[in-house]
Design a protein around this motif. Structure first.
Motif, PDB file in Angstrom:
ATOM      1  N   ARG A  59       0.845  -1.208   0.000  1.00 15.92           N
ATOM      2  CA  ARG A  59       0.000   0.000   0.000  1.00 15.92           C
ATOM      3  C   ARG A  59       0.876   1.252   0.000  1.00 15.92           C
ATOM      4  NH1 ARG A  59      -3.068  -3.217   3.695  1.00 15.92           N
ATOM      5  NH2 ARG A  59      -2.038  -2.149   5.424  1.00 15.92           N
ATOM      6  N   ASP A  60       1.948   1.225   0.795  1.00 18.42           N
ATOM      7  CA  ASP A  60       2.863   2.387   0.844  1.00 18.42           C
ATOM      8  C   ASP A  60       3.538   2.620  -0.514  1.00 18.42           C
ATOM      9  OD1 ASP A  60       2.245   2.598   3.501  1.00 18.42           O
ATOM     10  OD2 ASP A  60       4.136   1.749   4.235  1.00 18.42           O
ATOM     11  N   ALA A  61       3.933   1.516  -1.166  1.00 17.50           N
ATOM     12  CA  ALA A  61       4.605   1.658  -2.469  1.00 17.50           C
ATOM     13  C   ALA A  61       3.635   2.218  -3.506  1.00 17.50           C
ATOM     14  CB  ALA A  61       5.167   0.308  -2.923  1.00 17.50           C
ATOM     15  N   ALA A  62       2.362   1.823  -3.423  1.00 17.59           N
ATOM     16  CA  ALA A  62       1.345   2.355  -4.345  1.00 17.59           C
ATOM     17  C   ALA A  62       1.110   3.840  -4.052  1.00 17.59           C
ATOM     18  CB  ALA A  62       0.042   1.564  -4.219  1.00 17.59           C
ATOM     19  N   ALA A  63       1.006   4.188  -2.763  1.00 13.30           N
ATOM     20  CA  ALA A  63       0.805   5.604  -2.406  1.00 13.30           C
ATOM     21  C   ALA A  63       1.993   6.439  -2.874  1.00 13.30           C
ATOM     22  CB  ALA A  63       0.622   5.736  -0.895  1.00 13.30           C
ATOM     23  N   ALA A  64       3.182   5.863  -2.817  1.00 11.90           N
ATOM     24  CA  ALA A  64       4.390   6.604  -3.200  1.00 11.90           C
ATOM     25  C   ALA A  64       4.382   6.950  -4.688  1.00 11.90           C
ATOM     26  CB  ALA A  64       5.640   5.798  -2.835  1.00 11.90           C
ATOM     27  N   ILE A  65       4.020   5.998  -5.539  1.00 15.32           N
ATOM     28  CA  ILE A  65       4.047   6.304  -6.978  1.00 15.32           C
ATOM     29  C   ILE A  65       2.910   7.258  -7.330  1.00 15.32           C
ATOM     30  CG2 ILE A  65       2.632   4.438  -7.997  1.00 15.32           C
ATOM     31  CD1 ILE A  65       6.067   5.620  -9.278  1.00 15.32           C
ATOM     32  N   ARG A  66       1.780   7.139  -6.603  1.00 18.31           N
ATOM     33  CA  ARG A  66       0.664   8.067  -6.831  1.00 18.31           C
ATOM     34  C   ARG A  66       1.119   9.500  -6.482  1.00 18.31           C
ATOM     35  NH1 ARG A  66      -3.035   4.708  -4.968  1.00 18.31           N
ATOM     36  NH2 ARG A  66      -4.159   4.256  -6.874  1.00 18.31           N
ATOM     37  N   GLY A  67       1.768   9.650  -5.326  1.00 20.52           N
ATOM     38  CA  GLY A  67       2.237  10.977  -4.899  1.00 20.52           C
ATOM     39  C   GLY A  67       3.308  11.525  -5.832  1.00 20.52           C
ATOM     40  N   ALA A  68       4.219  10.641  -6.250  1.00 16.10           N
ATOM     41  CA  ALA A  68       5.294  11.078  -7.151  1.00 16.10           C
ATOM     42  C   ALA A  68       4.707  11.544  -8.479  1.00 16.10           C
ATOM     43  CB  ALA A  68       6.283   9.928  -7.372  1.00 16.10           C
ATOM     44  N   SER A  69       3.684  10.837  -8.954  1.00 11.15           N
ATOM     45  CA  SER A  69       3.060  11.207 -10.229  1.00 11.15           C
ATOM     46  C   SER A  69       2.314  12.530 -10.102  1.00 11.15           C
ATOM     47  CB  SER A  69       2.111  10.096 -10.697  1.00 11.15           C
ATOM     48  OG  SER A  69       2.837   8.895 -10.885  1.00 11.15           O
ATOM     49  N   SER A  70       1.678  12.787  -8.954  1.00 16.46           N
ATOM     50  CA  SER A  70       1.057  14.104  -8.730  1.00 16.46           C
ATOM     51  C   SER A  70       2.127  15.186  -8.708  1.00 16.46           C
ATOM     52  CB  SER A  70       0.311  14.150  -7.391  1.00 16.46           C
ATOM     53  OG  SER A  70      -0.748  13.241  -7.396  1.00 16.46           O
ATOM     54  N   GLY A  71       3.233  14.885  -8.059  1.00 16.33           N
ATOM     55  CA  GLY A  71       4.346  15.839  -8.039  1.00 16.33           C
ATOM     56  C   GLY A  71       4.802  16.165  -9.452  1.00 16.33           C
ATOM     57  N   LEU A  72       4.874  15.132 -10.275  1.00 20.47           N
ATOM     58  CA  LEU A  72       5.394  15.286 -11.629  1.00 20.47           C
ATOM     59  C   LEU A  72       4.381  15.941 -12.560  1.00 20.47           C
ATOM     60  CD1 LEU A  72       7.992  14.239 -13.229  1.00 20.47           C
ATOM     61  CD2 LEU A  72       6.453  12.470 -14.116  1.00 20.47           C
ATOM     62  N   LEU A  73       3.160  15.447 -12.538  1.00 22.37           N
ATOM     63  CA  LEU A  73       2.177  15.852 -13.570  1.00 22.37           C
ATOM     64  C   LEU A  73       1.319  17.030 -13.140  1.00 22.37           C
ATOM     65  CD1 LEU A  73       1.345  12.241 -14.697  1.00 22.37           C
ATOM     66  CD2 LEU A  73       2.156  14.044 -16.231  1.00 22.37           C
ATOM     67  N   GLN A  74       1.075  17.169 -11.818  1.00 15.34           N
ATOM     68  CA  GLN A  74       0.315  18.339 -11.347  1.00 15.34           C
ATOM     69  C   GLN A  74       1.227  19.375 -10.692  1.00 15.34           C
ATOM     70  OE1 GLN A  74      -1.768  15.145 -10.333  1.00 15.34           O
ATOM     71  NE2 GLN A  74      -2.230  15.488 -12.489  1.00 15.34           N
ATOM     72  N   VAL A  75       2.545  19.173 -10.798  1.00 13.24           N
ATOM     73  CA  VAL A  75       3.518  20.087 -10.178  1.00 13.24           C
ATOM     74  C   VAL A  75       3.126  20.326  -8.707  1.00 13.24           C
ATOM     75  CG1 VAL A  75       4.922  22.142 -10.614  1.00 13.24           C
ATOM     76  CG2 VAL A  75       3.608  21.170 -12.467  1.00 13.24           C
TER      77      VAL A  75
END
Lengths: 214, 214
Positions: A22-38
């Motif tokens: 679950r943590d690894a899934a949350a991490a990629i979700r957060g990283a993608s928001s960081g990347l795509l939604q700045v």
């Protein structure tokens, strides 16, 4: 040590792996928001959250020699215990790769790493990687080999999006070398993230069937 | 099964890991010749040789559940058996990363991937990674924690060379985006190769001391 206590330890082990997934899934979700939604907060949360994944991996690794030495597990339990070490390693590495994505986003903040031209392919990559991560968490809970095998399709989508991204970068990319390198590396991080998720699923199939192929 | 047969199996396990570490060192040496000397035969040999590393990893993984179930190893033997799985995983991955380097060289052959401007930094990176690989093979044989800790210095050299390479690529690189991406990825492969070698050394320290830190 009683049989209950052994069962409790196996439950704790599977609980740790579920939490890590679950943590690894949350991490990629957060990283993608960081990347795509700045989204700076999301990216920074990924960096802060990584210590918990590392700590859980250490917990898994500390439990295993004790469990084996004290309880001499056999058959399915032995496979679980031996696989847990590798699964924890893959999940921790997925967290590291999400951190790498988040760091690229933070390094360029408030400028976006992803120009409009690449938003589509990066969104595909991020969505497919997130879907794989969510499915991996489900597979760890259900241990259904058919669910595990489905992950291969999402991984093919990741590989295809990664290949499209690289083609785009080497053919008339108008944003310069630094931007191209950022995105080539980000693409590689997503691709490796997905590979590790597939490794986790492969281990789950082995757990259930004793068959290492997937 | 006799005690001798148990000892023989442990010897076979350590023999497999030693062979894998020599193969992983040969692979990065060949990949670097492919890259820096534009040596097609060397690069192709790396691709052909990788199947042997994969097969040895499979052998290690097949041995471990049998060894644990039949012989219930304790203390140092148990640590060896549990670490062997991770060490085999790291060594196999080192082989994969050498293959990635060799493939970049082959993809551009007979054109060199490394323009004269980058020969120095790539040679440093390749030499440091090869040195780490050779030392890892020695550490696996001697299991000397002091030797293992020395690897950290070579890994710092890899990280420094990797950082220099990236700076060079983003500041006035005259060879275009495709070349910059090739070298950014090659740099990343060397860096990960070295990280896995350090992981192997860390496992050896754990084998000897029971201490996971390095």
């Amino acid at each position: 040590m009683s049989r209950d206590s052994y069962g409790e330890q196996l439950d704790r082990l599977t609980g740790l792996l579920a939490a890590m997934s679950r943590d690894a899934a949350a991490a990629i979700r957060g990283a993608s928001s960081g990347l795509l939604q700045v989204d700076r907060d999301a990216a920074e949360a990924v960096l802060r959250g990584d210590a918990l994944l590392d700590a859980r991996r250490t917990d898994v690794e500390a439990m295993i020699p004790l469990l084996v030495a004290r309880h001499q597990p056999v058959a399915g339990d032995l496979r679980l215990v031996l696989c847990a070490m590798r699964i924890a390693g893959d999940l921790e590495r997925m967290g590291d790769l999400a951190v790498h994505v988040a760091k690229v986003a933070l390094m360029r903040h408030p400028v976006t790493v992803v120009p409009p031209m690449a938003t589509g392919v990066l969104t595909t990559l991020a969505d497919a990687a997130t879907r794989i991560a969510d499915k991996t968490a489900v597979v760890l809970a259900t241990r259904d080999p058919l669910d595990a095998m489905q992950l291969g399709l999402d991984d093919d989508e990741v590989d295809a999006a990664h290949a499209s991204l690289l083609s785009m970068l080497v053919s008339a990319w108008p944003y310069g070398i630094e931007s191209a390198i950022d995105l080539a590396l980000v693409g590689r991080y997503y691709e490796r993230y997905a590979d590790h998720a597939v490794n986790v699923a492969r281990q789950v199939v082995y757990l259930v069937t004793g068959d290492i192929r997937l």
